[in-house]
Design an enzyme around this catalytic site. Structure first.
Site, PDB file in Angstrom:
ATOM      1  N   ALA A  27     -27.076   9.956  48.940  1.00  0.00           N
ATOM      2  CA  ALA A  27     -25.921  10.690  48.426  1.00  0.00           C
ATOM      3  C   ALA A  27     -26.033  12.203  48.687  1.00  0.00           C
ATOM      4  O   ALA A  27     -25.035  12.840  49.049  1.00  0.00           O
ATOM      5  CB  ALA A  27     -25.781  10.411  46.933  1.00  0.00           C
ATOM      6  N   VAL A  48      -8.214   4.046  57.562  1.00  0.00           N
ATOM      7  CA  VAL A  48      -8.000   4.767  58.817  1.00  0.00           C
ATOM      8  C   VAL A  48      -8.329   3.825  59.976  1.00  0.00           C
ATOM      9  O   VAL A  48      -9.438   3.287  60.053  1.00  0.00           O
ATOM     10  CB  VAL A  48      -8.848   6.056  58.874  1.00  0.00           C
ATOM     11  CG1 VAL A  48      -8.765   6.700  60.254  1.00  0.00           C
ATOM     12  CG2 VAL A  48      -8.364   7.031  57.808  1.00  0.00           C
ATOM     13  N   GLU A  71     -33.942  -2.586  42.441  1.00  0.00           N
ATOM     14  CA  GLU A  71     -33.173  -2.433  41.199  1.00  0.00           C
ATOM     15  C   GLU A  71     -32.471  -3.741  40.836  1.00  0.00           C
ATOM     16  O   GLU A  71     -32.452  -4.157  39.679  1.00  0.00           O
ATOM     17  CB  GLU A  71     -32.165  -1.296  41.351  1.00  0.00           C
ATOM     18  CG  GLU A  71     -32.883   0.042  41.448  1.00  0.00           C
ATOM     19  CD  GLU A  71     -32.007   1.262  41.680  1.00  0.00           C
ATOM     20  OE1 GLU A  71     -32.388   2.343  41.245  1.00  0.00           O
ATOM     21  OE2 GLU A  71     -30.957   1.128  42.335  1.00  0.00           O
ATOM     22  N   GLY A 128     -12.219   9.332  53.513  1.00  0.00           N
ATOM     23  CA  GLY A 128     -13.213   8.763  52.602  1.00  0.00           C
ATOM     24  C   GLY A 128     -13.178   9.424  51.238  1.00  0.00           C
ATOM     25  O   GLY A 128     -12.937  10.634  51.126  1.00  0.00           O
ATOM     26  N   SER A 129     -13.399   8.604  50.207  1.00  0.00           N
ATOM     27  CA  SER A 129     -13.439   9.155  48.836  1.00  0.00           C
ATOM     28  C   SER A 129     -14.795   8.885  48.204  1.00  0.00           C
ATOM     29  O   SER A 129     -14.926   8.788  46.990  1.00  0.00           O
ATOM     30  CB  SER A 129     -12.329   8.541  47.988  1.00  0.00           C
ATOM     31  OG  SER A 129     -12.494   7.136  47.937  1.00  0.00           O
ATOM     32  N   GLY A 130     -15.822   8.729  49.050  1.00  0.00           N
ATOM     33  CA  GLY A 130     -17.181   8.551  48.539  1.00  0.00           C
ATOM     34  C   GLY A 130     -17.788   9.918  48.256  1.00  0.00           C
ATOM     35  O   GLY A 130     -17.070  10.894  47.994  1.00  0.00           O
ATOM     36  N   PHE A 131     -19.105  10.001  48.341  1.00  0.00           N
ATOM     37  CA  PHE A 131     -19.760  11.270  48.025  1.00  0.00           C
ATOM     38  C   PHE A 131     -19.322  12.370  48.983  1.00  0.00           C
ATOM     39  O   PHE A 131     -18.994  13.480  48.565  1.00  0.00           O
ATOM     40  CB  PHE A 131     -21.280  11.103  48.049  1.00  0.00           C
ATOM     41  CG  PHE A 131     -21.791  10.391  46.830  1.00  0.00           C
ATOM     42  CD1 PHE A 131     -21.812  11.020  45.601  1.00  0.00           C
ATOM     43  CD2 PHE A 131     -22.229   9.084  46.908  1.00  0.00           C
ATOM     44  CE1 PHE A 131     -22.265  10.371  44.467  1.00  0.00           C
ATOM     45  CE2 PHE A 131     -22.687   8.424  45.782  1.00  0.00           C
ATOM     46  CZ  PHE A 131     -22.712   9.061  44.558  1.00  0.00           C
ATOM     47  N   ASP A 152     -23.373   9.149  55.524  1.00  0.00           N
ATOM     48  CA  ASP A 152     -24.038   7.978  56.109  1.00  0.00           C
ATOM     49  C   ASP A 152     -23.671   7.732  57.570  1.00  0.00           C
ATOM     50  O   ASP A 152     -24.300   6.932  58.248  1.00  0.00           O
ATOM     51  CB  ASP A 152     -23.663   6.709  55.313  1.00  0.00           C
ATOM     52  CG  ASP A 152     -24.437   6.604  54.014  1.00  0.00           C
ATOM     53  OD1 ASP A 152     -25.213   7.530  53.707  1.00  0.00           O
ATOM     54  OD2 ASP A 152     -24.260   5.593  53.307  1.00  0.00           O
TER      55      ASP A 152
HETATM   56  C1  LIG Z   1     -26.044  -0.203  46.294  1.00  0.00           C
HETATM   57  C2  LIG Z   1     -26.357   1.177  46.745  1.00  0.00           C
HETATM   58  C3  LIG Z   1     -27.260   1.953  46.041  1.00  0.00           C
HETATM   59  C4  LIG Z   1     -27.553   3.249  46.441  1.00  0.00           C
HETATM   60  N1  LIG Z   1     -28.423   4.004  45.717  1.00  0.00           N
HETATM   61  C5  LIG Z   1     -28.639   5.286  46.039  1.00  0.00           C
HETATM   62  C6  LIG Z   1     -29.454   6.120  45.250  1.00  0.00           C
HETATM   63  O1  LIG Z   1     -30.027   5.680  44.255  1.00  0.00           O
HETATM   64  N2  LIG Z   1     -29.609   7.432  45.617  1.00  0.00           N
HETATM   65  C7  LIG Z   1     -28.988   7.942  46.708  1.00  0.00           C
HETATM   66  O2  LIG Z   1     -29.111   9.129  46.997  1.00  0.00           O
HETATM   67  N3  LIG Z   1     -28.223   7.175  47.501  1.00  0.00           N
HETATM   68  C8  LIG Z   1     -28.021   5.870  47.193  1.00  0.00           C
HETATM   69  N4  LIG Z   1     -27.223   5.089  47.969  1.00  0.00           N
HETATM   70  C9  LIG Z   1     -26.671   5.654  49.207  1.00  0.00           C
HETATM   71  C10 LIG Z   1     -25.466   6.537  48.908  1.00  0.00           C
HETATM   72  O3  LIG Z   1     -24.582   5.879  48.049  1.00  0.00           O
HETATM   73  C11 LIG Z   1     -24.820   6.874  50.238  1.00  0.00           C
HETATM   74  O4  LIG Z   1     -25.742   7.555  51.030  1.00  0.00           O
HETATM   75  C12 LIG Z   1     -23.577   7.748  50.024  1.00  0.00           C
HETATM   76  O5  LIG Z   1     -22.623   7.051  49.292  1.00  0.00           O
HETATM   77  C13 LIG Z   1     -23.015   8.180  51.377  1.00  0.00           C
HETATM   78  O6  LIG Z   1     -21.844   8.920  51.169  1.00  0.00           O
HETATM   79  P1  LIG Z   1     -20.665   8.873  52.247  1.00  0.00           P
HETATM   80  O7  LIG Z   1     -19.619   9.771  51.744  1.00  0.00           O
HETATM   81  O8  LIG Z   1     -21.219   9.074  53.591  1.00  0.00           O
HETATM   82  O9  LIG Z   1     -20.184   7.372  52.209  1.00  0.00           O
HETATM   83  P2  LIG Z   1     -19.591   6.537  50.996  1.00  0.00           P
HETATM   84  O10 LIG Z   1     -19.992   7.099  49.693  1.00  0.00           O
HETATM   85  O11 LIG Z   1     -19.942   5.127  51.306  1.00  0.00           O
HETATM   86  O12 LIG Z   1     -18.027   6.739  51.128  1.00  0.00           O
HETATM   87  C14 LIG Z   1     -17.297   6.242  52.202  1.00  0.00           C
HETATM   88  C15 LIG Z   1     -15.836   6.328  51.850  1.00  0.00           C
HETATM   89  O13 LIG Z   1     -15.061   6.099  52.989  1.00  0.00           O
HETATM   90  C16 LIG Z   1     -14.082   5.119  52.715  1.00  0.00           C
HETATM   91  N5  LIG Z   1     -13.795   4.474  53.990  1.00  0.00           N
HETATM   92  C17 LIG Z   1     -14.615   3.787  54.780  1.00  0.00           C
HETATM   93  N6  LIG Z   1     -14.000   3.422  55.908  1.00  0.00           N
HETATM   94  C18 LIG Z   1     -12.757   3.909  55.816  1.00  0.00           C
HETATM   95  C19 LIG Z   1     -11.626   3.871  56.669  1.00  0.00           C
HETATM   96  N7  LIG Z   1     -11.633   3.276  57.855  1.00  0.00           N
HETATM   97  N8  LIG Z   1     -10.494   4.459  56.255  1.00  0.00           N
HETATM   98  C20 LIG Z   1     -10.423   5.085  55.052  1.00  0.00           C
HETATM   99  N9  LIG Z   1     -11.456   5.157  54.214  1.00  0.00           N
HETATM  100  C21 LIG Z   1     -12.617   4.580  54.605  1.00  0.00           C
HETATM  101  C22 LIG Z   1     -14.724   4.230  51.675  1.00  0.00           C
HETATM  102  O14 LIG Z   1     -13.753   3.483  50.969  1.00  0.00           O
HETATM  103  C23 LIG Z   1     -15.392   5.300  50.838  1.00  0.00           C
HETATM  104  O15 LIG Z   1     -14.452   5.890  49.976  1.00  0.00           O
HETATM  105  C24 LIG Z   1     -26.931   3.777  47.590  1.00  0.00           C
HETATM  106  C25 LIG Z   1     -26.030   2.998  48.310  1.00  0.00           C
HETATM  107  C26 LIG Z   1     -25.744   1.716  47.895  1.00  0.00           C
HETATM  108  C27 LIG Z   1     -24.764   0.881  48.664  1.00  0.00           C
END
Ligand SMILES: Cc1cc2nc3c(=O)[nH]c(=O)nc-3n(C[C@H](O)[C@H](O)[C@H](O)COP(=O)(O)OP(=O)(O)OC[C@H]3O[C@@H](n4cnc5c(N)ncnc54)[C@H](O)[C@@H]3O)c2cc1C
Length: 498
Positions: A334, A89, A185, A21-24, A323
């Site tokens: 996040a 993945v 929003e 994952g490249s999210g938060f 998440d």
């Molecule tokens: C529209 C929206 C608004 C939001 N607003 C807020 C806010 O205001 N404040 C706040 O705190 N939180 C907010 N959130 C929630 C916050 O963005 C999430 O809690 C946070 O991004 C979680 O981080 P994460 O790393 O768990 O997942 P993510 O940031 O979702 O990252 C998941 C990563 O995994 C990758 N991935 C997924 N499945 C696979 C796979 N099988 N193989 C390879 N890569 C994969 C994805 O491409 C992504 O790069 C919001 C969410 C959304 C959708």
């Protein structure tokens, strides 16, 4: 099906950490390992790091996608111990300690010594996945661009319809499902678009007559913010022209409208072409893959139960963050992902350095915020409730800090200046592909993989071409040699004796 093995860049025996994952969670986890004596491989299905909280601004033409989704490779380019691999993945083998990823049918197997899984969550339609076709969610850049196309496209179609003298109410009604922060929003921004930004741009329609409806089955707006801030937000939205309908359950929807059942037993069909789904999330299916190999529990949203140190039961080398986890009712925000990923990275570094383990993970709640419109937001920070302009300034400052990269921060600030002080939206470009590509890809059995040659097929075709060409060249060379040897070179063909 071909598959390759992705070794880490160092040829030595350094500890190999794979981050999914490249999210938060993924990005902050990889970055937190920059000084560790390890090789990091980040595998993600997109090549960017997505700042999801600002997706609604891409959808409504305030920001460009580049500002909230910088390239992961670029962010990590200076981190010498990090490597980035594009791929979805599709399997994690806890026994063999490998991660298998796939891009367009090309498989890569990456071995690990430690694993951080941060694959996040997707939209949940609560068992009605077919809703997705007509009510896209907002989880990715593709989603936001599609929504941008649908929202601005609806105004364009309404103008055309009005010119023909048709009723265009269905085109000028926008329904947002889910009154959490994202729904609030989104509804606020569409109302600003219709009532302020676009009001002078059309001739046959009055965009100020557009209906923006925010629906939720819950009895209040922004449930996690408490009753008082929920009430405040509802009033602010209504002042902005948003119709807030609570206690309303979506029972069905299609291209033209949405069916709703109310608590008192009434039902209604709201005619609306543009519907946006901002209700409910479902954790990545990788949670199920991990649960099936460890017996770890999954909750209704598919989140996996982890140990207090964020590891999987029986697998101290595997951390799950963000998440995807169910631990102490932590919210899907996040900060949970960022703090969890930093904690996991530190645990790995301590193990590699031979230090004792850390105490269990402890989340520090920095508060929650949601914007309602320009200059208006609500924030809950500890026991403090902020509203109006003060909350909006806090929101602005915080988001500026967390947007990745100086250039993106600067351009985002400029775009906010244009949109909030003026009336403009700099990112109104929409294309036909933006609106229809998702539906078109879903109709292909193998998705995008159906549009490219199978792994190796192109190379095999090239090989055959090369063999044929070599045979032709050899034949020509033999013919040239024969002409020279027989003295026929330079003679006219009709003078050559048989
Ligand atoms: C529209 C929206 C608004 C939001 N607003 C807020 C806010 O205001 N404040 C706040 O705190 N939180 C907010 N959130 C929630 C916050 O963005 C999430 O809690 C946070 O991004 C979680 O981080 P994460 O790393 O768990 O997942 P993510 O940031 O979702 O990252 C998941 C990563 O995994 C990758 N991935 C997924 N499945 C696979 C796979 N099988 N193989 C390879 N890569 C994969 C994805 O491409 C992504 O790069 C919001 C969410 C959304 C959708």
């Amino acid at each position: 099906m071909t598959s390759v093995s992705a070794g880490t860049r160092s040829a030595g025996n350094r500890h190999r950490v794979v981050v999914i994952g490249s999210g938060f969670g993924g990005l902050f986890g990889a970055k937190a390992l920059r000084r560790a004596d390890v090789d990091v491989t980040l595998v993600a299905r997109t090549s960017h790091h997505l700042f999801q909280p600002l997706l609604y601004q891409v959808a409504t033409g305030i920001l460009s996608q580049g500002e909230i989704a910088p390239s992961t490779r670029e962010i990590l380019s200076r981190q010498q111990n990090a490597q980035v691999l594009l791929g979805e993945v599709v399997d994690i083998d806890l026994e063999a300690r490998t991660v298998t990823s796939d891009v367009l049918g090309r498989k890569t197997v990456t071995p690990y010594d430690s694993l951080i899984v941060a694959a996040g969550a997707a939209q949940s339609y609560f068992g009605n996945d077919h809703f997705a076709e007509d009510a896209p969610g907002m989880k990715s850049i593709d989603d936001a661009l599609e929504l941008r196309g649908r929202i601005f496209g609806a105004f364009e179609m309404a103008e055309l319809g009005a010119l023909r003298g048709e009723n265009v109410d269905h085109l000028l009604t926008f329904v947002v499902v889910g009154a959490g922060p994202t729904g609030v929003e989104m509804a606020g921004q569409i109302a600003e678009l219709a009532h302020r930004t676009l009001k002078r741009d059309f001739r046959a329609i009055n965009t100020r007559h557009a209906r923006v409806i925010l629906l939720d089955a819950a009895p209040q707006v922004l449930p996690p913010f408490g009753k008082k801030l929920g009430e405040h937000t509802k009033k602010d939205l209504e002042k902005l022209g948003v119709e807030v309908i609570l206690g309303a359950m979506v029972t069905d929807l299609d291209e033209r409208g949405i069916d709703v059942a109310y608590k008192d037993g009434r039902t209604e069909r709201i005619v609306a072409v543009t519907k946006i789904w901002a209700a409910g999330v479902q954790a990545s299916p990788l949670g199920r893959t991990l649960a099936s190999q460890t017996g770890a529990p999954l909750d209704r949203a598919g989140r996996i139960g982890v140990n207090p140190d964020l590891t999987l039961p029986g697998h101290p080398e595997v951390f799950v963050v963000g998440d995807m986890i169910a631990l102490d009712n932590l919210p899907g925000v996040a900060q949970v992902a960022i703090q969890g990923a930093k904690y996991a990275a530190k645990s790995i570094q301590r193990r590699v350095d031979g230090k004792p383990p850390q105490p269990p993970f402890k989340y520090f709640d920095k508060g929650s915020m949601a914007t309602i419109s320009r200059f208006k937001a609500v924030a809950l920070i500890g026991r403090f409730r902020l509203t109006g302009f003060v909350a909006w300034v806090a929101w602005l400052a915080l988001h500026l800090i967390y947007i990745t990269g100086f250039k993106s921060r600067l351009t985002a600030l400029m775009h906010w200046f244009v949109s909030f002080l003026g009336r403009g939206r700099s990112e109104r470009t929409t294309t036909e592909q933006q609106i229809y590509a998702r539906a078109a890809l879903q109709r292909l059995r193998g998705g995008a993989a159906d549009l490219v040659s199978a792994p190796g097929a192109y190379d095999r075709a090239q090989e055959i071409l090369e063999v044929t060409r070599r045979a032709e060249l050899e034949a020509r060379a033999m013919e040239e040699a024969r002409l020279t040897d027989s003295g026929e070179r330079g003679q006219r063909p009709d003078s050559v004796k048989a």
